[in-house]
Design an enzyme around this catalytic site. Sequence first.
Site, PDB file in Angstrom:
ATOM      1  N   GLY A 123      39.496 -25.242  78.199  1.00  0.00           N
ATOM      2  CA  GLY A 123      40.078 -24.000  77.718  1.00  0.00           C
ATOM      3  C   GLY A 123      39.430 -23.425  76.486  1.00  0.00           C
ATOM      4  O   GLY A 123      39.967 -22.488  75.887  1.00  0.00           O
ATOM      5  N   ASP A 124      38.282 -23.950  76.080  1.00  0.00           N
ATOM      6  CA  ASP A 124      37.524 -23.406  74.949  1.00  0.00           C
ATOM      7  C   ASP A 124      36.067 -23.769  75.186  1.00  0.00           C
ATOM      8  O   ASP A 124      35.647 -23.901  76.328  1.00  0.00           O
ATOM      9  CB  ASP A 124      38.059 -23.956  73.622  1.00  0.00           C
ATOM     10  CG  ASP A 124      37.827 -22.990  72.453  1.00  0.00           C
ATOM     11  OD1 ASP A 124      36.644 -22.737  72.156  1.00  0.00           O
ATOM     12  OD2 ASP A 124      38.788 -22.488  71.856  1.00  0.00           O
TER      13      ASP A 124
END
Length: 494
Positions: free
Chosen positions: A284-285
């Site tokens: 997610g990053d």
Amino acid sequence: MVETLTLAPTPSIWRSHRSRWITNLITSYKTLLAVLWIVVFTSFFIWQRNVGSDGFMFFKRGVVARQLPVFRPVVVNITDFGGVGDGVTVNTVAFERAVFYISKVAKKGGGQLNVPAGKWLTAPFNLTSHMTLFLDQDAVILAVDDEKVWTLMPPLPSYGYGREHPGPRYGSFIHGQNLRDVVITGHNGTIDGQGLNWWKKYRQKVLNHTRGPLVQIMYSSDILISNITLRNSPFWTLHPYDCKNVTIRNMTILAPLKEAPNTDGIDPDSCEDMLIEDCYISVGDDAIAIKSGWDQYGAAYGKPSKNILIRNLVVQSMVSAGISIGSEMSGGVSNVTIENVLVFNSRRAVRIKTAAGRGAYIRDITYKNLTFDNVRVGIIIKTDYNEHPDEGFDPKAFPIIRGITYSSIHGEGVRVPVRIHGMADIPVRNVTFRDMSVGITYKKKHIFQCAYVSGRVIGSIFPKPCENLDLYDENGSLVRKSVSENASDIDYDI
């Protein structure tokens, strides 16, 4: 408590009939079909064993569990210390006792802690030197998701701040500090941080401290992490901090692509002599983010990240970038090679990010043999990433960016292939492009964007480069001098 591991004997029925079976096979009119079937079956079997727990589970049910390798002279099992892998029993005491036992046999060469198949729920625990943590196939070490059992630690000295909140930070789920000779490996077993509640509480702003990483090794050397899956970290997933001689290979790192904030895959931080290879990362990053401290705290700590090789990766990041350098890089980053990487279905592919106040340098960075598939921005250098720990930073601490090389860059479905946004106080110097062909989805101009950039293009590349760069032919002869390295052609609307 020492396990002795022996290979299973060859079945006697196979030994007694082997010669007759081979003879009959050779004389059979179906020999060719049989041989082809054996080759296909064996190849598929070997492949199936290598893909780990995520592939075709029905095929594994009839296979005897493989033997666990022995890496240390002393080998113990978590069940020897009362561990119960039912996903309900909390095994914190069992892990603590096992690690303590291994710490006492360091002079004998250390110990190996085997974690068999099962779900081993536990609060955070520490590792020790000369230790191998081995997760068998279908073993899951599962984090207790109640922050009350997570230890609070001081901020990292090169950050001076918890990163999300001032003051203390939550420690990592599996933690190591001042260690030597540590191995975390297995048959693709899993360490699961159960990050869902952490992510919800972060978005609801009800946490008073910075979330903890899934695995964090600090002030340590001779570290090997391989052949396991890390998933659902509360925060950064794998965070080597101020470490030397670190190898990370054959890893799968997973988190939801959305609504799993700051779940970076691997964050080398003030590390040197490091290898990351043969990994699949979808988080997610940033899949990988190389760091070295934040503003004045990182400058005072003064530990660069250097001599890092990243190769043979498949990565995805819909929120951030496949591979980033920065933005916290105030100890400096140098001598980094990133090669043989596929970035797919991502917002950005490879990114350098920094800002005034960081100071230090990003230099001697080599990207080669990169493939972009369905990426919004392929290559990006951003110099206005203005996020600071407090008001104590020096706004005139300008980072130096130079010696960045991109070669063999290919792909398709890219909206903006290149966006290099230098500034008058933070120019980007000595950038080289060679052998680049990226299929674009945006047919208008401003798809190769530059500002305050100097460097060169060797040979022909696609799309057409910006006019800030000198053009050379394949033989190194100057074809055209740049119009102006300070020309700005940045369009953040595309």
